[in-house]
Design a protein around this motif. Structure first.
Motif, mmCIF file in Angstrom:
data_model
loop_
_atom_site.group_PDB
_atom_site.id
_atom_site.type_symbol
_atom_site.label_atom_id
_atom_site.label_comp_id
_atom_site.label_asym_id
_atom_site.label_seq_id
_atom_site.Cartn_x
_atom_site.Cartn_y
_atom_site.Cartn_z
ATOM 1 N N VAL A 153 10.136 40.189 11.135
ATOM 2 C CA VAL A 153 9.713 41.239 10.213
ATOM 3 C C VAL A 153 8.954 42.318 10.972
ATOM 4 C CG1 VAL A 153 8.275 41.774 8.205
ATOM 5 C CG2 VAL A 153 9.613 39.667 8.241
ATOM 6 N N LEU A 154 8.036 41.886 11.804
ATOM 7 C CA LEU A 154 7.239 42.827 12.581
ATOM 8 C C LEU A 154 8.109 43.639 13.536
ATOM 9 C CD1 LEU A 154 4.358 43.787 13.296
ATOM 10 C CD2 LEU A 154 4.337 42.002 15.054
ATOM 11 N N ASN A 155 9.059 42.984 14.177
ATOM 12 C CA ASN A 155 9.946 43.653 15.117
ATOM 13 C C ASN A 155 10.743 44.760 14.434
ATOM 14 O OD1 ASN A 155 11.414 44.040 17.593
ATOM 15 N ND2 ASN A 155 13.068 42.803 16.749
ATOM 16 N N VAL A 156 11.326 44.456 13.275
ATOM 17 C CA VAL A 156 12.115 45.451 12.550
ATOM 18 C C VAL A 156 11.237 46.614 12.096
ATOM 19 C CG1 VAL A 156 13.424 45.853 10.430
ATOM 20 C CG2 VAL A 156 13.905 43.831 11.828
ATOM 21 N N ASN A 173 -0.254 49.001 16.271
ATOM 22 C CA ASN A 173 -0.553 49.221 17.689
ATOM 23 C C ASN A 173 0.205 48.237 18.582
ATOM 24 O OD1 ASN A 173 -2.422 51.320 17.172
ATOM 25 N ND2 ASN A 173 -4.025 49.820 16.715
ATOM 26 N N HIS A 174 0.324 47.008 18.137
ATOM 27 C CA HIS A 174 1.034 45.969 18.882
ATOM 28 C C HIS A 174 1.313 44.821 17.927
ATOM 29 C CE1 HIS A 174 -2.967 44.167 18.950
ATOM 30 N NE2 HIS A 174 -3.423 45.267 19.546
ATOM 31 N N ALA A 175 1.920 43.773 18.444
ATOM 32 C CA ALA A 175 2.356 42.672 17.581
ATOM 33 C C ALA A 175 1.194 42.005 16.851
ATOM 34 C CB ALA A 175 3.113 41.632 18.418
ATOM 35 N N LEU A 176 0.111 41.720 17.566
ATOM 36 C CA LEU A 176 -1.026 41.057 16.921
ATOM 37 C C LEU A 176 -1.632 41.932 15.833
ATOM 38 C CD1 LEU A 176 -2.908 38.639 16.800
ATOM 39 C CD2 LEU A 176 -4.300 39.690 18.605
ATOM 40 N N ILE A 179 0.642 41.740 12.765
ATOM 41 C CA ILE A 179 0.521 40.492 12.019
ATOM 42 C C ILE A 179 -0.759 40.492 11.179
ATOM 43 C CG2 ILE A 179 0.147 38.011 12.245
ATOM 44 C CD1 ILE A 179 3.007 38.730 12.705
ATOM 45 N N ILE A 180 -1.867 40.925 11.766
ATOM 46 C CA ILE A 180 -3.146 40.937 11.044
ATOM 47 C C ILE A 180 -3.101 41.916 9.877
ATOM 48 C CG2 ILE A 180 -5.599 41.522 11.234
ATOM 49 C CD1 ILE A 180 -5.481 40.526 14.135
ATOM 50 N N GLY A 187 -0.615 40.471 2.126
ATOM 51 C CA GLY A 187 -0.672 39.037 1.905
ATOM 52 C C GLY A 187 0.144 38.273 2.939
ATOM 53 N N VAL A 188 -0.189 37.010 3.133
ATOM 54 C CA VAL A 188 0.499 36.177 4.123
ATOM 55 C C VAL A 188 1.982 36.032 3.786
ATOM 56 C CG1 VAL A 188 0.575 33.873 5.168
ATOM 57 C CG2 VAL A 188 -1.629 34.926 4.626
ATOM 58 N N ALA A 189 2.311 36.113 2.488
ATOM 59 C CA ALA A 189 3.713 35.972 2.082
ATOM 60 C C ALA A 189 4.596 37.057 2.685
ATOM 61 C CB ALA A 189 3.818 36.001 0.559
ATOM 62 N N SER A 190 4.002 38.207 3.039
ATOM 63 C CA SER A 190 4.790 39.293 3.617
ATOM 64 C C SER A 190 5.380 38.902 4.969
ATOM 65 C CB SER A 190 3.939 40.548 3.768
ATOM 66 O OG SER A 190 2.898 40.339 4.730
#
Length: 323
Positions: A153-156, A173-176, A179-180, A187-190
């Motif tokens: 999800v983050l990559n796309v 800014n970056h992957a971390l 995610i945060i 929400g975490v469900a995303s």
């Protein structure tokens, strides 16, 4: 009364037989490789092929006013974002491979080892059937798709950000950071948005890519008389990339659009709108850039993976497996 037989003494000149050294692992025995080899190889491949993956995502999520071909999209990115723009979202791609590919390769190789056919005098080096390879790779792909969904999800999102107006961009800014922020804002469900489409795509990708690679590799070795070297790995992975692209293109496009869409947009709405506006062929949009990306990505991944295994065998002193 008979006297006891004298105890034989070893001649001083005779040497005590030294214990036999541990024999190398049989060529026919299944070799267990470290679980992380697949994730490492796929991450190395991602660094090489990321620009092609970026172009594919931009094409699949483009607005009507955006460039419509691979070359024009590539040129547009270079003109507006410079050479570094071709590596937008690289941290997301690496996170995806370190989760998704580590699990799918690790599980697949483990299943092949666990369920390897027993050797017989007639067939000292038996191989799993194509059906067995497909079943094992399907299980591995399903688990890999679930494990790698947050990174996917983050990559796309990071790659498709450039298609959006500036005010609508997420600008992770970056992957971390991504995610945060996703967890806090949506929400975490995303993190598991589109997991159904993604796990289905991962199942199909792993089954068509890894199982077909093993099948094509055995064809090259057994029928075409090729050696277990770079030429064989290149040929088998190129053919596997073609199979995987064709079978996975529809699911890949759906997955990309679902993950790029807002949280309130349903999958059914996305499919309905796309079919009305673009016809059924929208599911194969981006096939050419997908193959241009997946072909080299498959080649790089499998070549790096084979090199991982070769270096491991050399380090452990394990004989080359029988062909």
């Amino acid at each position: 009364m008979s006297t006891p037989a004298p105890i034989a003494r070893q001649d001083a000149n005779e040497t005590t037989p030294s214990p036999k050294p541990k024999t190398q692992q049989s060529k026919n025995a299944a070799i267990r490789y470290p679980f992380w080899f697949g994730g490492s190889a796929a991450s190395m491949a991602a660094v090489v092929t990321h620009p092609l993956d970026l172009v594919k995502v931009r094409l699949q999520t483009r607005p009507s006013s955006a460039p419509t071909t691979t070359i024009s999209t590539f040129t547009h990115i270079l003109r507006h974002d410079g050479p570094l723009g071709l590596y937008a979202g690289l941290s997301g791609a690496l996170l995806r491979q370190l989760t998704y590919s580590t699990v799918r390769f690790g599980v697949y190789e483990d299943l092949k080892t666990r369920f390897a056919p027993a050797p017989t005098p007639e067939n000292p080096a038996p191989r799993p059937s194509l059906l067995q390879l497909v079943l094992m790779s399907s299980v591995a792909g399903l688990l890999g798709g679930i494990a790698g969904n947050p990174g996917d999800v983050l990559n796309v999102r990071m790659q498709s950000d450039g298609n959006k107006p500036h005010v609508e961009r997420r600008n992770y800014n970056h992957a971390l950071d991504g995610i945060i922020r996703m967890s806090r804002e949506e929400g975490v469900a995303s993190l598991f948005r589109g997991v159904e489409a993604n796990s289905t795509r991962a199942l199909m990708m792993t089954a068509s890519q890894l199982a077909s690679y093993d099948a094509f590799k055995q064809l090259c070795l057994g029928r075409l008389g090729m050696s277990d070297n770079f030429s064989t790995h290149f040929t088998a992975s190129l053919a596997a990339g073609f199979v995987a692209t064709t079978l996975c293109s529809p699911v890949d496009v759906i997955k990309t659009r679902v993950m790029s869409a807002g949280a309130k947009t349903s999958i059914l709405q996305i499919l309905t709108d796309a079919t009305k506006q673009e016809g059924m062929l929208w599911m194969f949009r981006g096939w050419v850039p997908s193959f241009i990306r997946l072909g080299p990505q498959t080649i790089c991944t499998m070549v790096f993976f084979e090199q991982h295994k070769k270096l491991y065998r050399q380090w452990k002193g394990i004989e080359e497996p029988a062909v």
